[in-house]
Design an enzyme around this catalytic site. Structure first.
Site: not given
Ligand code: G6P
Length: 609
Positions: A2, A485, A492, A508, A78, A489, A27, A104-105, A604
């Site tokens: 948000c 990672e 996502e 396994h 969000w 990616k 956000r 927001n929150g 994000k």
């Molecule tokens: C969210 C984002 C991710 C990110 C994670 C941690 O879930 O979608 O891309 O890696 O937060 O965010 P930070 O800002 O703490 O690295």
């Protein structure tokens, strides 16, 4: 998670709000809304409230030129309580329409508040925010409180996290602001003032900002900023200047921010060498951080998502050079399940945004225990940075695509400088021999070579990932960490269900999922101890019909490998090896016709637990 923006005293409030929301869209982007009014003291204004489900572009379509004013608040959402829908979009209003609120929150006790104070009220939607604005109205009306007192009283009743911007249609020249745990910042303009979740959304208008601390309430007019604590005392605070570069937040000629940010990685690597080393190549990390780490007996890295994976990718290097065990913690788990700690722990909070609520709640506990901590973040002045004992910045420039790329590689490189500095201080032989500036320059060149082969990588994976529902990344050691990672990616932004697996563990159990043409991408860096074993695991999945793509460091490559990465120092191989996987995710998403930068359901900066 948000985004909030507000402005008072600007002749074009509508455009300020809309531009701000566009910058805050990272956000959250499931619905949005603005309230615009004219900020004239003593003039009662009805104002205009426009909301829309979907993106800011959808909201923009609903806003005609008749929507004009000099003050207002806006929000991009969000969803946490109530599905994305126009009636759940912010701003929310009280029943009589007098109060207008964005939030927001998460208000944890909203159901109890509804029951205790608002049982007779009708609600349009399911959000906790609507309860908050009704509560403020009820307190104003039933207890005869003015707006400030009603807001203050509501804040004493509300439990949870919030950033609020409140307007009262009978006082359209004022924005009332408060925060607890969720980020919020004041922007100071010439003849107008702003409030926003992120400085980036205000930099067209100002470079002068003022912090708001938790449990403070701010009264904003075009000429004044008055900060109160909840006890009613006035707090004085200096503003600060933050010179952010407007060009950093533009997309330029790129179709998506993600591709731009992938391409920026060589420059970020070079920048970090300038920041964390002097002209003689001597590492220049803050002495306080080095001493705190030298005195520690164990390093705990706390993070979420991509940052958590960057922590893993840095573990080996940190252990080798600092001679201390490194333990990783998922932030959302450690807030409530903190394991038994060593005698002299040192905490590192890895966070691109510096705002992740899950990480912050661990930091709050670490601070309560009086333990030393370092935040490694891309955002100066962010909450985690302010609240930790020390900060190291990533210097990656704003990262706007939701899927993190350059922040991940910058995190590993920054921790490499830290490891080198601590290792040098304790006279560790490997640290002394590790010429990090030179090695990182090789990494930058390697990334440039990989980036010059985008078309090849795109071609290799387009057919493989065009329609598949699932995929695997496999690797051992450092490559396993990169696999984690790489699979995140891909998940996502392409919505392909993907697992990053320790190559040896596949047999396994999970190998049962491999069937004809299941995509398996194998990572093989130049580590002779494990490369042959990973190749054995590749043979096992090939025997079961998998379609395999190999990503291999040149020194370990054999005929028939698919994507070759120039060899770099083993401490830094994760940085070089991850880049093709970022491009794979990008092209998979692109060819599936998805919004690369704004994948569904994500945000994000995740400022709720
Ligand atoms: C969210 C984002 C991710 C990110 C994670 C941690 O879930 O979608 O891309 O890696 O937060 O965010 P930070 O800002 O703490 O690295």
């Amino acid at each position: 998670m948000c985004g909030i923006v507000g402005v008072v005293g600007h002749k074009n409030a509508r455009d300020i709000l809309m531009q701000g929301l566009e910058k805050l869209e990272y956000r959250g982007y499931d619905s949005a809304g603005i309230f615009v009014t004219s900020a004239q003291q003593g003039v009662q204004e009805t104002g205009q409230l426009i909301k829309s489900v979907g993106r800011i572009a959808d909201l923009r379509e609903k806003i005609g030129i008749d929507v004009a004013g000099t003050a207002g608040i806006g929000h991009t959402r969000w969803a946490t309580h109530g599905k994305p829908a126009a009636h759940n979009a912010h701003p929310h209003t009280s029943s009589d329409g007098r109060f207008v609120l964005v939030h927001n929150g998460v208000i944890e006790n909203y159901l109890a508040l509804k029951q205790d104070y608002l049982s007779a009220d009708h609600f349009d939607g399911e959000t906790d925010t609507e309860v908050a604005v009704h509560l403020i109205a009820a307190l104003a009306e039933q207890e005869g409180l003015d707006t400030l007192e009603a807001f203050k009283k509501a804040l004493t009743l509300i439990e949870g996290s919030y950033a609020f911007a409140l307007m009262d249609r009978t006082r359209p020249d004022v924005i009332y602001v408060a925060k607890n745990k969720s980020p919020l910042l004041i922007g100071l303009g010439d003849g107008y003032h702003m409030v926003c979740s992120d400085a980036m959304a205000m930099i067209r208008e100002t470079s002068e900002f003022m912090e708001i601390h938790d449990h403070e309430l701010v009264i904003l007019t075009k000429d004044t900023v008055e900060i109160h604590d909840l006890a009613g005392n006035i707090v004085s605070r200096e503003s600060y200047t933050a010179e952010l570069d407007l060009s950093d937040i533009g997309k330029g000629t790129y179709p998506f921010y993600m591709l731009k940010e992938i391409d920026e990685q060589p420059a970020v690597m070079r920048k970090l060498s300038q920041v964390y080393a002097d002209e003689n190549g001597q590492v220049t990390v803050d002495q306080g951080i080095i001493e705190a780490l030298v005195n520690a007996d164990r390093i705990y890295i706390i993070a979420a998502g991509t940052s958590y994976h960057a922590g893993y990718a840095s573990k080996y290097l940190l252990e080798e050079l600092t001679e201390k065990p490194v333990e990783l913690g998922i932030a959302s788990e450690w807030g409530y399940n903190m394991p038994r700690l060593s005698d002299k722990p040192f905490f590192i909070f890895l966070s691109q945004s510096g705002e992740t609520a899950d990480s912050r709640q661990v930091l709050v506990k670490v601070n309560a225990l009086g333990l030393p901590s370092l935040t490694v973040t891309n955002v100066p002045g962010s909450t985690l940075s302010r609240e930790a004992s020390f900060t190291m910045l990533l210097h990656a420039g704003p990262e706007i695509a939701v899927a993190s790329t350059k922040a991940y590689t910058a995190q590993i490189a920054t921790l490499a400088f830290l490891a080198k500095a601590v290792g040098t201080a304790i006279q560790n032989d490997k640290a002394q021999a590790f010429d990090i500036v030179h090695e990182l320059s090789i990494v930058a060149q390697t990334i440039e070579t990989t980036l010059s082969e985008k078309a090849w990588i795109e071609n290799k994976i387009t057919g493989l990932l065009a329609t598949t529902r699932n995929a695997f990344y496999i690797g051992r050691g450092q490559d396993y960490y990169v696999s984690m990672e790489a699979s995140l990616k891909l998940k996502e932004i392409s919505y392909i269900q993907c697992e990053g697996f320790a190559a040896g563990e596949l047999k396994h159990g999970t190998i049962a999922l491999i069937e004809d043409q299941t995509p398996v991408i194998a990572l093989i860096s130049n580590n002779p101890k494990v490369a042959a074993h990973t190749r054995g695991n590749v043979s096992e999945v090939v025997a079961r019909g998998a379609s395999v793509v190999t990503i291999v460091e040149r020194a370990a490559a054999i005929d028939g490998d698919d994507i070759i990465v120039n060899t770099v120092h083993p401490y830094l191989s994760s940085i070089a090896m991850v880049v093709p996987t970022q491009l794979i995710a990008y092209y998979a998403s692109l060819h599936r016709g998805l919004d690369v930068d704004k994948p569904r359901n994500l945000a994000k900066s995740v400022t709720v637990e």
